[in-house]
Write a protein that holds these residues in place. Structure first.
Motif, PDB file in Angstrom:
ATOM      1  N   LEU A  29       0.815  -1.281   0.104  1.00  0.00           N
ATOM      2  CA  LEU A  29      -0.036  -0.052   0.099  1.00  0.00           C
ATOM      3  C   LEU A  29       0.940   1.197   0.064  1.00  0.00           C
ATOM      4  CD1 LEU A  29      -2.658  -1.004   2.487  1.00  0.00           C
ATOM      5  CD2 LEU A  29      -3.146  -0.959   0.095  1.00  0.00           C
ATOM      6  N   ARG A  30       1.848   1.311   0.716  1.00  0.00           N
ATOM      7  CA  ARG A  30       2.839   2.305   0.743  1.00  0.00           C
ATOM      8  C   ARG A  30       3.839   2.685  -0.635  1.00  0.00           C
ATOM      9  NH1 ARG A  30       5.384   0.791   6.572  1.00  0.00           N
ATOM     10  NH2 ARG A  30       3.908   1.925   8.015  1.00  0.00           N
ATOM     11  N   VAL A  31       3.809   1.786  -1.335  1.00  0.00           N
ATOM     12  CA  VAL A  31       4.439   1.792  -2.634  1.00  0.00           C
ATOM     13  C   VAL A  31       3.350   2.294  -3.680  1.00  0.00           C
ATOM     14  CG1 VAL A  31       5.341   0.472  -4.729  1.00  0.00           C
ATOM     15  CG2 VAL A  31       6.303   0.033  -2.244  1.00  0.00           C
ATOM     16  N   THR A  32       2.075   1.758  -3.387  1.00  0.00           N
ATOM     17  CA  THR A  32       1.046   2.326  -4.354  1.00  0.00           C
ATOM     18  C   THR A  32       0.469   3.771  -4.064  1.00  0.00           C
ATOM     19  OG1 THR A  32       0.183  -0.026  -4.437  1.00  0.00           O
ATOM     20  CG2 THR A  32      -1.338   1.798  -4.976  1.00  0.00           C
ATOM     21  N   ALA A  33       0.627   4.316  -2.824  1.00  0.00           N
ATOM     22  CA  ALA A  33       0.264   5.456  -2.371  1.00  0.00           C
ATOM     23  C   ALA A  33       1.349   6.549  -2.886  1.00  0.00           C
ATOM     24  CB  ALA A  33       0.050   5.283  -0.817  1.00  0.00           C
ATOM     25  N   LEU A  34       2.560   5.946  -3.169  1.00  0.00           N
ATOM     26  CA  LEU A  34       3.737   6.766  -3.602  1.00  0.00           C
ATOM     27  C   LEU A  34       3.600   7.167  -5.258  1.00  0.00           C
ATOM     28  CD1 LEU A  34       6.684   5.703  -1.657  1.00  0.00           C
ATOM     29  CD2 LEU A  34       5.270   7.831  -1.424  1.00  0.00           C
ATOM     30  N   GLY A  35       2.751   6.440  -5.642  1.00  0.00           N
ATOM     31  CA  GLY A  35       2.408   6.703  -7.176  1.00  0.00           C
ATOM     32  C   GLY A  35       2.450   5.204  -8.042  1.00  0.00           C
ATOM     33  N   LYS A  36       2.767   4.235  -7.802  1.00  0.00           N
ATOM     34  CA  LYS A  36       2.955   2.993  -8.505  1.00  0.00           C
ATOM     35  C   LYS A  36       1.628   2.280  -8.568  1.00  0.00           C
ATOM     36  CE  LYS A  36       5.583  -1.218  -9.315  1.00  0.00           C
ATOM     37  NZ  LYS A  36       6.745  -1.950  -9.134  1.00  0.00           N
ATOM     38  N   TRP A  37       0.920   2.290  -9.640  1.00  0.00           N
ATOM     39  CA  TRP A  37      -0.142   1.549  -9.992  1.00  0.00           C
ATOM     40  C   TRP A  37      -0.208   0.155 -10.077  1.00  0.00           C
ATOM     41  CZ3 TRP A  37      -5.169   4.020 -11.226  1.00  0.00           C
ATOM     42  CH2 TRP A  37      -4.852   5.454 -11.125  1.00  0.00           C
ATOM     43  N   GLY A  38      -1.105  -0.652  -9.809  1.00  0.00           N
ATOM     44  CA  GLY A  38      -1.147  -1.981 -10.244  1.00  0.00           C
ATOM     45  C   GLY A  38      -1.755  -2.995  -8.857  1.00  0.00           C
ATOM     46  N   LEU A  39      -1.695  -2.338  -7.813  1.00  0.00           N
ATOM     47  CA  LEU A  39      -1.960  -3.260  -6.553  1.00  0.00           C
ATOM     48  C   LEU A  39      -3.638  -3.494  -6.565  1.00  0.00           C
ATOM     49  CD1 LEU A  39      -1.136  -4.736  -3.794  1.00  0.00           C
ATOM     50  CD2 LEU A  39      -1.573  -2.641  -2.749  1.00  0.00           C
ATOM     51  N   PHE A  40      -4.487  -2.398  -6.962  1.00  0.00           N
ATOM     52  CA  PHE A  40      -5.752  -2.617  -7.185  1.00  0.00           C
ATOM     53  C   PHE A  40      -6.314  -3.116  -8.338  1.00  0.00           C
ATOM     54  CE2 PHE A  40      -5.148   0.169  -3.383  1.00  0.00           C
ATOM     55  CZ  PHE A  40      -5.774  -0.518  -2.443  1.00  0.00           C
ATOM     56  N   ASP A  41      -5.392  -3.208  -9.287  1.00  0.00           N
ATOM     57  CA  ASP A  41      -5.624  -3.608 -10.846  1.00  0.00           C
ATOM     58  C   ASP A  41      -6.813  -2.741 -11.588  1.00  0.00           C
ATOM     59  OD1 ASP A  41      -5.395  -5.319 -12.939  1.00  0.00           O
ATOM     60  OD2 ASP A  41      -6.849  -6.700 -12.427  1.00  0.00           O
ATOM     61  N   HIS A  42      -6.519  -1.533 -11.377  1.00  0.00           N
ATOM     62  CA  HIS A  42      -7.600  -0.637 -11.845  1.00  0.00           C
ATOM     63  C   HIS A  42      -7.449  -0.565 -13.358  1.00  0.00           C
ATOM     64  CE1 HIS A  42      -8.950   2.165  -8.184  1.00  0.00           C
ATOM     65  NE2 HIS A  42      -9.104   0.705  -7.806  1.00  0.00           N
ATOM     66  N   TRP A 105      -6.510   3.395   2.699  1.00  0.00           N
ATOM     67  CA  TRP A 105      -6.416   1.934   3.120  1.00  0.00           C
ATOM     68  C   TRP A 105      -5.259   2.114   4.320  1.00  0.00           C
ATOM     69  CZ3 TRP A 105      -7.564  -3.520   3.038  1.00  0.00           C
ATOM     70  CH2 TRP A 105      -8.438  -3.674   1.901  1.00  0.00           C
ATOM     71  N   LEU A 106      -4.171   2.747   4.048  1.00  0.00           N
ATOM     72  CA  LEU A 106      -3.219   2.972   5.126  1.00  0.00           C
ATOM     73  C   LEU A 106      -3.892   3.724   6.492  1.00  0.00           C
ATOM     74  CD1 LEU A 106      -0.185   3.769   2.856  1.00  0.00           C
ATOM     75  CD2 LEU A 106      -0.320   1.848   4.301  1.00  0.00           C
TER      76      LEU A 106
END
Length: 115
Positions: A29-42, A105-106
């Motif tokens: 989640l931290r990586v995603t919050a910093l701008g890396k997309w893909g975790l939620f598969d949007h 989420w965080l």
């Protein structure tokens, strides 16, 4: 007595797995919050899915092990995993982007820790 000991060990192992799952999810989640997309598969993009696959696979393996232990202990499935899986996939047109979703989420997980 042996059965009680076995169940106690299983429950302790379940708690360790849940702690590991939560830590892995928070890292992702931290990586995603910093701008890396893909975790939620949007975006439903093949390359993005491939890049995040190790994280999703790790969470899936941990979640499956947790749910197996919970089933043996007569507990409900691991709620955090169920919520995470439900949050993945194509979003509604009004949905926020993955970085904002990850930050929400965080924030929610941090608030739950404070309780």
């Amino acid at each position: 007595m042996a059965k009680a000991d076995r169940l106690d060990r299983l429950d302790a192992h379940r708690l360790e797995l849940e702690t590991e799952y939560t830590a892995e999810l928070i890292d992702a989640l931290r990586v995603t919050a910093l701008g890396k997309w893909g975790l939620f598969d949007h975006q439903e993009d093949r390359r993005t899915r491939e890049a995040v696959a190790p994280v999703i696979d790790k969470l899936g393996e941990l979640g499956d092990a947790i749910d197996k232990a919970r089933a043996q202990l007569g507990l409900n499935p691991f709620e955090l995993q169920q919520e995470f899986l439900a949050s993945r996939g194509k979003p509604s047109p009004q949905a926020v982007g993955e970085p904002k979703q990850a930050q929400a989420w965080l924030d929610r997980l941090a608030a739950a820790d404070d309780d």
